[in-house]
Design a protein around this motif. Structure first.
Motif, PDB file in Angstrom:
ATOM      1  N   LYS A  74       0.748  -1.293  -0.050  1.00 29.61           N
ATOM      2  CA  LYS A  74       0.052   0.008  -0.107  1.00 29.61           C
ATOM      3  C   LYS A  74       0.665   1.130  -0.039  1.00 29.61           C
ATOM      4  CE  LYS A  74      -3.884  -2.534   2.514  1.00 29.61           C
ATOM      5  NZ  LYS A  74      -4.857  -2.457   3.829  1.00 29.61           N
ATOM      6  N   ASN A  75       2.097   1.025   0.199  1.00 23.44           N
ATOM      7  CA  ASN A  75       3.177   2.222  -0.135  1.00 23.44           C
ATOM      8  C   ASN A  75       2.687   3.343   1.570  1.00 23.44           C
ATOM      9  OD1 ASN A  75       5.116   3.602  -0.868  1.00 23.44           O
ATOM     10  ND2 ASN A  75       4.210   4.660  -2.154  1.00 23.44           N
ATOM     11  N   LYS A  76       2.416   2.369   2.406  1.00 21.48           N
ATOM     12  CA  LYS A  76       2.434   3.583   3.532  1.00 21.48           C
ATOM     13  C   LYS A  76       2.496   3.137   5.134  1.00 21.48           C
ATOM     14  CE  LYS A  76      -2.928   2.746   3.998  1.00 21.48           C
ATOM     15  NZ  LYS A  76      -4.305   3.614   3.481  1.00 21.48           N
ATOM     16  N   TRP A  77       2.563   4.218   5.837  1.00 23.93           N
ATOM     17  CA  TRP A  77       2.418   3.089   7.606  1.00 23.93           C
ATOM     18  C   TRP A  77       0.946   3.030   7.925  1.00 23.93           C
ATOM     19  CZ3 TRP A  77       6.824   2.536  10.512  1.00 23.93           C
ATOM     20  CH2 TRP A  77       7.495   2.530   9.511  1.00 23.93           C
ATOM     21  N   GLU A  78       0.593   1.469   8.557  1.00 20.19           N
ATOM     22  CA  GLU A  78      -0.235   1.365   9.197  1.00 20.19           C
ATOM     23  C   GLU A  78       0.265   1.198  10.663  1.00 20.19           C
ATOM     24  OE1 GLU A  78      -1.639  -1.998   7.202  1.00 20.19           O
ATOM     25  OE2 GLU A  78      -2.857  -0.540   5.659  1.00 20.19           O
ATOM     26  N   ARG A  79      -1.250   2.100  11.148  1.00 16.03           N
ATOM     27  CA  ARG A  79      -1.541   1.201  12.277  1.00 16.03           C
ATOM     28  C   ARG A  79      -1.765   0.251  13.289  1.00 16.03           C
ATOM     29  NH1 ARG A  79       0.532   6.144  15.625  1.00 16.03           N
ATOM     30  NH2 ARG A  79       0.223   8.051  14.693  1.00 16.03           N
ATOM     31  N   TYR A  80      -1.410   0.218  14.213  1.00 15.24           N
ATOM     32  CA  TYR A  80      -2.671  -1.786  14.613  1.00 15.24           C
ATOM     33  C   TYR A  80      -1.966  -1.352  16.209  1.00 15.24           C
ATOM     34  CZ  TYR A  80       2.805  -3.163  16.222  1.00 15.24           C
ATOM     35  OH  TYR A  80       4.000  -3.036  16.897  1.00 15.24           O
ATOM     36  N   ASP A  81      -2.813  -2.016  16.755  1.00 14.09           N
ATOM     37  CA  ASP A  81      -2.938  -1.974  18.033  1.00 14.09           C
ATOM     38  C   ASP A  81      -3.494  -4.104  18.609  1.00 14.09           C
ATOM     39  OD1 ASP A  81      -3.340  -1.972  21.018  1.00 14.09           O
ATOM     40  OD2 ASP A  81      -4.306  -0.166  20.602  1.00 14.09           O
ATOM     41  N   GLN A  82      -2.004  -4.714  18.629  1.00 16.16           N
ATOM     42  CA  GLN A  82      -2.599  -6.708  19.768  1.00 16.16           C
ATOM     43  C   GLN A  82      -2.542  -6.720  21.108  1.00 16.16           C
ATOM     44  OE1 GLN A  82       0.415  -7.695  17.445  1.00 16.16           O
ATOM     45  NE2 GLN A  82      -0.518  -7.582  15.616  1.00 16.16           N
ATOM     46  N   SER A  83      -2.672  -4.945  21.792  1.00 14.71           N
ATOM     47  CA  SER A  83      -2.673  -5.047  23.820  1.00 14.71           C
ATOM     48  C   SER A  83      -4.153  -6.421  23.665  1.00 14.71           C
ATOM     49  CB  SER A  83      -3.162  -3.489  23.587  1.00 14.71           C
ATOM     50  OG  SER A  83      -2.361  -3.008  23.611  1.00 14.71           O
ATOM     51  N   LYS A  84      -3.940  -7.120  24.879  1.00 10.46           N
ATOM     52  CA  LYS A  84      -4.786  -7.747  25.122  1.00 10.46           C
ATOM     53  C   LYS A  84      -4.226  -7.945  27.396  1.00 10.46           C
ATOM     54  CE  LYS A  84      -1.318 -11.584  24.347  1.00 10.46           C
ATOM     55  NZ  LYS A  84      -1.206 -12.323  23.361  1.00 10.46           N
ATOM     56  N   PHE A  85      -5.352  -8.637  27.151  1.00 13.44           N
ATOM     57  CA  PHE A  85      -4.779  -9.304  29.004  1.00 13.44           C
ATOM     58  C   PHE A  85      -4.634 -10.276  29.716  1.00 13.44           C
ATOM     59  CE2 PHE A  85      -8.196  -5.646  29.002  1.00 13.44           C
ATOM     60  CZ  PHE A  85      -7.366  -4.943  30.135  1.00 13.44           C
ATOM     61  N   GLU A  86      -3.616 -10.138  29.810  1.00 13.29           N
ATOM     62  CA  GLU A  86      -2.837 -11.897  30.272  1.00 13.29           C
ATOM     63  C   GLU A  86      -3.175 -12.076  31.693  1.00 13.29           C
ATOM     64  OE1 GLU A  86      -0.771 -13.839  28.895  1.00 13.29           O
ATOM     65  OE2 GLU A  86      -0.202 -12.672  26.757  1.00 13.29           O
ATOM     66  N   GLN A  87      -3.489 -13.664  32.201  1.00  7.83           N
ATOM     67  CA  GLN A  87      -3.910 -13.759  33.445  1.00  7.83           C
ATOM     68  C   GLN A  87      -2.759 -14.034  34.220  1.00  7.83           C
ATOM     69  OE1 GLN A  87      -7.526 -14.490  33.813  1.00  7.83           O
ATOM     70  NE2 GLN A  87      -7.078 -15.028  36.066  1.00  7.83           N
ATOM     71  N   ARG A  88      -2.729 -14.553  35.425  1.00  7.96           N
ATOM     72  CA  ARG A  88      -1.625 -14.420  36.804  1.00  7.96           C
ATOM     73  C   ARG A  88      -2.305 -15.356  37.096  1.00  7.96           C
ATOM     74  NH1 ARG A  88       3.974 -13.863  36.332  1.00  7.96           N
ATOM     75  NH2 ARG A  88       3.438 -14.368  38.291  1.00  7.96           N
TER      76      ARG A  88
END
Length: 258
Positions: A97-111
């Motif tokens: 696409k010849n461009k910068w794309e934002r991403y967000d892969q944040s998640k909750f982890e269990q302890r």
């Protein structure tokens, strides 16, 4: 004639009188290895209901008592079960696409897990009793009495001063990663001790009783000093069940009559 003068005057406690006692004292918790001392507080109220002979009065009332202490050190267990946020976000370059794309892969982890610690264990007992007393007034300012009481108590344990912890972790991580085609951030933070639930003994409802002697010397028509000795209050369960008996044995304080 001297005996007549000694008994002259009104009784220190008689039919129709009402009295409030507030005392502090000492007691003990009968652990299996040894007894350990407690600091006790006692509040009671009494009504004079009958005169049975010269200078003798029967009173009825109630008492509320607290025993705090009997501290010892023990190994305790704690469990934790919670989620923390793992943040992963940024931007990446798409060549198609010849461009910068934002991403967000944040998640909750269990302890989840368990751990141990050394801690101070302190008993905190309360009880409420119905009481009956037999009063004898040898002189106008002095009231002596014998009290019996029955009721119900609650035995509790307070755990504090945790130390030498094992099996708990914490982390505080933050990183910025940058390449020709990515610009990303990763961060997370957790502390197991912030979420631990320490496993302790549950409060127990137990029978309670009292059997003691006491004396009140009135400094004025209303105010007096109070001393009590015996089983001021006693909560019963049994050391073999993890809830050793507790006893309040001596107390001093003030009395107010109205």
């Amino acid at each position: 004639m001297a005996a007549i003068a000694f008994n002259a005057g009104a009784q220190a406690f008689e039919n129709g009188d009402k009295k409030i006692d507030l005392t502090i004292g000492v007691g003990t918790v009968a652990y299996a290895d040894k007894n350990r001392g407690t600091f006790d507080q006692h509040l009671s109220m009494e009504w004079g209901v009958a005169t049975v002979a010269d200078n003798f009065t029967i009173g009825v009332g109630f008492a509320i008592n607290n025993q705090f202490g009997g501290r010892y050190e023990s190994l305790v267990a704690g469990k934790y079960d919670y989620k923390y946020r793992l943040s992963q976000y940024g931007k990446q370059y798409s060549q198609s696409k010849n461009k910068w794309e934002r991403y967000d892969q944040s998640k909750f982890e269990q302890r989840k897990g368990v751990g141990t610690a050394n801690a101070d264990i302190t008993r905190d007992d309360v009880d409420a009793l119905f009481t009956a007393s037999f009063h004898y007034s040898p002189m106008s300012k002095l009231d002596t009495y014998c009290t019996v009481g029955v009721g119900v108590g609650c035995m509790s344990y307070i755990t504090s001063n945790y130390r030498n912890t094992q099996g708990f972790s914490k982390a505080n991580f933050s990183e910025h990663r940058e390449t020709k085609y990515t610009d990303s951030y990763i961060s997370y933070s957790y502390n197991d001790l912030d979420h631990v639930e320490w496993v302790g003994m549950k409060s127990k409802v137990v029978p309670s009783m009292a059997f003691y002697i006491g004396a009140t010397y009135y400094l004025t028509d209303r105010w007096g000093v109070e001393a009590q000795l015996g089983l001021i209050d006693a909560n019963f369960k049994g050391a073999n069940k993890g809830y050793p008996n507790s006893f309040g044995v001596f107390a001093l304080g003030a009395a107010y009559k109205f």
